[in-house]
Design a protein around this motif. Structure first.
Motif, PDB file in Angstrom:
ATOM      1  N   ARG A   7       0.815  -1.214   0.000  1.00 43.11           N
ATOM      2  CA  ARG A   7       0.000   0.000   0.000  1.00 43.11           C
ATOM      3  C   ARG A   7       0.856   1.275   0.000  1.00 43.11           C
ATOM      4  NH1 ARG A   7      -5.123   0.585   1.121  1.00 43.11           N
ATOM      5  NH2 ARG A   7      -4.662   2.488  -0.034  1.00 43.11           N
ATOM      6  N   PHE A   8       2.041   1.203   0.623  1.00 47.30           N
ATOM      7  CA  PHE A   8       2.895   2.387   0.672  1.00 47.30           C
ATOM      8  C   PHE A   8       4.018   2.354  -0.365  1.00 47.30           C
ATOM      9  CE2 PHE A   8       0.681   2.919   4.620  1.00 47.30           C
ATOM     10  CZ  PHE A   8       0.674   4.288   4.837  1.00 47.30           C
ATOM     11  N   GLY A   9       4.217   1.222  -1.019  1.00 49.78           N
ATOM     12  CA  GLY A   9       5.210   1.169  -2.089  1.00 49.78           C
ATOM     13  C   GLY A   9       6.585   1.602  -1.642  1.00 49.78           C
ATOM     14  N   ASP A  10       7.210   2.530  -2.378  1.00 50.95           N
ATOM     15  CA  ASP A  10       8.557   3.001  -2.059  1.00 50.95           C
ATOM     16  C   ASP A  10       8.639   3.616  -0.667  1.00 50.95           C
ATOM     17  OD1 ASP A  10       9.454   2.184  -4.522  1.00 50.95           O
ATOM     18  OD2 ASP A  10       9.291   4.163  -5.451  1.00 50.95           O
ATOM     19  N   PHE A  11       7.531   4.150  -0.159  1.00 54.24           N
ATOM     20  CA  PHE A  11       7.548   4.812   1.146  1.00 54.24           C
ATOM     21  C   PHE A  11       7.506   3.815   2.310  1.00 54.24           C
ATOM     22  CE2 PHE A  11       6.147   7.952  -1.865  1.00 54.24           C
ATOM     23  CZ  PHE A  11       6.881   9.067  -1.501  1.00 54.24           C
ATOM     24  N   TYR A  12       7.386   2.535   1.986  1.00 56.33           N
ATOM     25  CA  TYR A  12       7.441   1.515   3.042  1.00 56.33           C
ATOM     26  C   TYR A  12       8.810   1.503   3.723  1.00 56.33           C
ATOM     27  CZ  TYR A  12       7.460  -2.989   5.418  1.00 56.33           C
ATOM     28  OH  TYR A  12       7.579  -3.979   6.368  1.00 56.33           O
ATOM     29  N   ARG A  13       9.816   2.057   3.069  1.00 60.32           N
ATOM     30  CA  ARG A  13      11.153   2.074   3.670  1.00 60.32           C
ATOM     31  C   ARG A  13      11.170   2.826   5.001  1.00 60.32           C
ATOM     32  NH1 ARG A  13      11.198   5.898  -0.459  1.00 60.32           N
ATOM     33  NH2 ARG A  13      12.077   7.966   0.036  1.00 60.32           N
ATOM     34  N   LYS A  43       9.284   0.007   7.625  1.00 64.75           N
ATOM     35  CA  LYS A  43       9.644  -1.410   7.706  1.00 64.75           C
ATOM     36  C   LYS A  43      10.232  -1.788   9.054  1.00 64.75           C
ATOM     37  CE  LYS A  43      14.272  -1.023   5.657  1.00 64.75           C
ATOM     38  NZ  LYS A  43      15.131  -1.515   4.557  1.00 64.75           N
ATOM     39  N   ASN A  44      10.143  -3.083   9.314  1.00 62.45           N
ATOM     40  CA  ASN A  44      10.667  -3.671  10.538  1.00 62.45           C
ATOM     41  C   ASN A  44      11.607  -4.806  10.113  1.00 62.45           C
ATOM     42  OD1 ASN A  44      10.923  -5.479  12.789  1.00 62.45           O
ATOM     43  ND2 ASN A  44       9.109  -4.576  13.733  1.00 62.45           N
ATOM     44  N   ASP A  45      12.818  -4.793  10.630  1.00 59.53           N
ATOM     45  CA  ASP A  45      13.818  -5.782  10.201  1.00 59.53           C
ATOM     46  C   ASP A  45      13.720  -7.108  10.951  1.00 59.53           C
ATOM     47  OD1 ASP A  45      14.935  -4.028   8.331  1.00 59.53           O
ATOM     48  OD2 ASP A  45      16.255  -3.116   9.833  1.00 59.53           O
ATOM     49  N   ASN A  46      12.758  -7.227  11.856  1.00 56.13           N
ATOM     50  CA  ASN A  46      12.658  -8.441  12.676  1.00 56.13           C
ATOM     51  C   ASN A  46      11.381  -9.231  12.398  1.00 56.13           C
ATOM     52  OD1 ASN A  46      15.106  -7.920  14.226  1.00 56.13           O
ATOM     53  ND2 ASN A  46      13.949  -6.222  15.138  1.00 56.13           N
ATOM     54  N   LEU A  47      10.931  -9.223  11.158  1.00 56.46           N
ATOM     55  CA  LEU A  47       9.689  -9.895  10.796  1.00 56.46           C
ATOM     56  C   LEU A  47       9.959 -11.331  10.339  1.00 56.46           C
ATOM     57  CD1 LEU A  47       8.094  -6.954   8.782  1.00 56.46           C
ATOM     58  CD2 LEU A  47       7.531  -7.648  11.117  1.00 56.46           C
ATOM     59  N   ASP A  48       8.966 -12.179  10.502  1.00 54.01           N
ATOM     60  CA  ASP A  48       9.035 -13.572  10.067  1.00 54.01           C
ATOM     61  C   ASP A  48       8.727 -13.626   8.571  1.00 54.01           C
ATOM     62  OD1 ASP A  48       8.679 -16.235   9.491  1.00 54.01           O
ATOM     63  OD2 ASP A  48       7.135 -16.587  10.995  1.00 54.01           O
ATOM     64  N   PRO A  49       9.696 -13.992   7.720  1.00 49.74           N
ATOM     65  CA  PRO A  49       9.459 -13.997   6.273  1.00 49.74           C
ATOM     66  C   PRO A  49       8.354 -14.960   5.834  1.00 49.74           C
ATOM     67  CG  PRO A  49      11.556 -15.035   6.800  1.00 49.74           C
ATOM     68  CD  PRO A  49      11.075 -14.383   8.053  1.00 49.74           C
ATOM     69  N   ASP A  50       8.183 -16.078   6.546  1.00 47.33           N
ATOM     70  CA  ASP A  50       7.128 -17.025   6.177  1.00 47.33           C
ATOM     71  C   ASP A  50       5.746 -16.436   6.444  1.00 47.33           C
ATOM     72  OD1 ASP A  50       8.875 -19.040   5.326  1.00 47.33           O
ATOM     73  OD2 ASP A  50       9.156 -19.755   7.370  1.00 47.33           O
ATOM     74  N   ARG A  51       5.605 -15.750   7.574  1.00 49.76           N
ATOM     75  CA  ARG A  51       4.336 -15.079   7.846  1.00 49.76           C
ATOM     76  C   ARG A  51       4.094 -13.946   6.846  1.00 49.76           C
ATOM     77  NH1 ARG A  51       5.030 -17.208  13.003  1.00 49.76           N
ATOM     78  NH2 ARG A  51       3.080 -17.572  14.142  1.00 49.76           N
ATOM     79  N   MET A  52       5.138 -13.208   6.516  1.00 48.51           N
ATOM     80  CA  MET A  52       4.995 -12.108   5.547  1.00 48.51           C
ATOM     81  C   MET A  52       4.460 -12.621   4.217  1.00 48.51           C
ATOM     82  SD  MET A  52       5.758  -8.973   6.553  1.00 48.51           S
ATOM     83  CE  MET A  52       6.390  -8.070   5.141  1.00 48.51           C
ATOM     84  N   LEU A  53       5.000 -13.720   3.746  1.00 47.16           N
ATOM     85  CA  LEU A  53       4.583 -14.249   2.444  1.00 47.16           C
ATOM     86  C   LEU A  53       3.153 -14.784   2.507  1.00 47.16           C
ATOM     87  CD1 LEU A  53       5.990 -14.446  -0.277  1.00 47.16           C
ATOM     88  CD2 LEU A  53       6.635 -16.787   0.285  1.00 47.16           C
TER      89      LEU A  53
END
Length: 324
Positions: free
Chosen positions: A260-266, A269-279
């Motif tokens: 939803r935020f595209g380039d502005f998601y930077r 963002k949170n660097d400690n997220l679970d990639p499997d949950r994200m997907l």
């Protein structure tokens, strides 16, 4: 001046006077467009004061069928959810328009309604195109800080703040159930979804199987797009449409913020997220928004082009999961 809104003009004036005082005389009432689950009006008084009227009229909710069947949409509708989430966010120092008064009596009307603070400003999406990069930095950095603080409020159960730990099991299983329902609906109306329904379901179960158990949940908004953030003239962000807020996997929120935020998601963002949950949640959002766009299209949502574009775009995104 022409009045056209849910409350009788005399009743609304009496309500305004009761809450703010007899010197607050209504000068104008304007319907604010865009909401799919509640009706919103701006009220301007002759003394220069403005506020907002929220009306939870189920007959004008584009997802009333789902709410009646108590599926996942019921978790983001109603004055009770607004009340508890408004109170919780305010207590945690997360900006959201203040609730001046909430009327749940239903003596004269069949719906609940509230007077809410009017926050002057623009939605966050306006700042995507802002010419001053320093202003963009300030707006989205402040929003990122707010989201980090909100998600940092953790507990060992998922659900609404007043549930007190009554929810057992894994919260992502609710999204599995929802995705199955939304996929079934979409397959009735979109040929490419119907043709690939089995493959889409297989991908959903494959992504779900990778997720490891968890027992800590952060507080999320639930549908935090740039249209649900108001930015004041002082560049302070406020969260609106908060009924769906709850303790949940924060990846549910971040996977939504990401597209939803595209380039502005930077900034967010949170660097400690679970990639499997994200997907998994990303795939779920695409399926859910495909169905959601279709339902808005079929149920007479005023902006039909938006509804159509929503369904088409997220159909394409969902199918990409099985093409990669």
């Amino acid at each position: 001046m022409e009045f056209s809104y849910h409350l009788d003009p005399a009743d609304l004036q009496e309500y305004i006077g009761k809450v703010f005082g007899n010197s607050y005389l209504i000068a104008n009432v304007t319907r604010m467009h865009g909401g799919a689950q509640k009706v919103v009006y701006k009220i301007d008084c002759s003394n220069g004061f403005s506020c907002v009227l929220y009306v939870w009229d189920l007959t004008m909710n584009y997802f009333q069928e789902e709410i009646a069947n108590e599926n996942i949409n019921a978790q983001s509708y109603g004055s009770h959810l607004f009340e508890i989430n408004n109170r919780y966010l305010t207590a945690q120092g997360i900006r959201t328009p203040a609730c001046h008064d909430l009327n749940k009596e239903r003596k004269c009307y069949s719906f609940d309604y509230a007077l809410v603070e009017y926050v002057s400003g623009h939605k966050a999406e306006v700042y995507f195109q802002h010419s001053d990069l320093r202003v963009q930095d300030q707006v989205f950095q402040r929003l990122g800080d707010m989201i980090t603080r909100m998600h940092g409020n953790e507990t060992h159960f998922y659900g609404k703040p007043d549930h007190g730990g009554s929810n057992a099991g894994e919260c992502y299983l609710l999204q599995m159930e929802n995705a199955n329902m939304q996929l079934a609906y979409a397959s009735q109306h979109i040929d490419s979804i119907r043709t690939n329904q089995s493959r889409l379901l297989d991908k959903l179960y494959e992504l779900e199987s990778r997720i490891e158990p968890r027992s800590r949940y952060g507080f999320i908004h639930g549908e935090l797009g740039p249209d649900h953030v108001l930015v004041t003239d002082d560049l302070e962000p406020y969260l609106i449409d908060i009924e769906g807020a709850e303790f949940y996997d924060i990846e549910h929120e971040h996977s939504f913020l990401e597209f939803r935020f595209g380039d502005f998601y930077r900034y967010l963002k949170n660097d400690n997220l679970d990639p499997d949950r994200m997907l998994f949640y990303r795939f779920h959002h695409h399926i859910s928004l495909t169905s959601g766009g279709l339902k808005l299209l079929h149920r007479g949502y005023p902006d039909q082009q938006f509804a159509k574009d929503l369904a088409v775009h997220h159909t394409r995104c969902a199918l990409q999961f099985i093409e990669d």
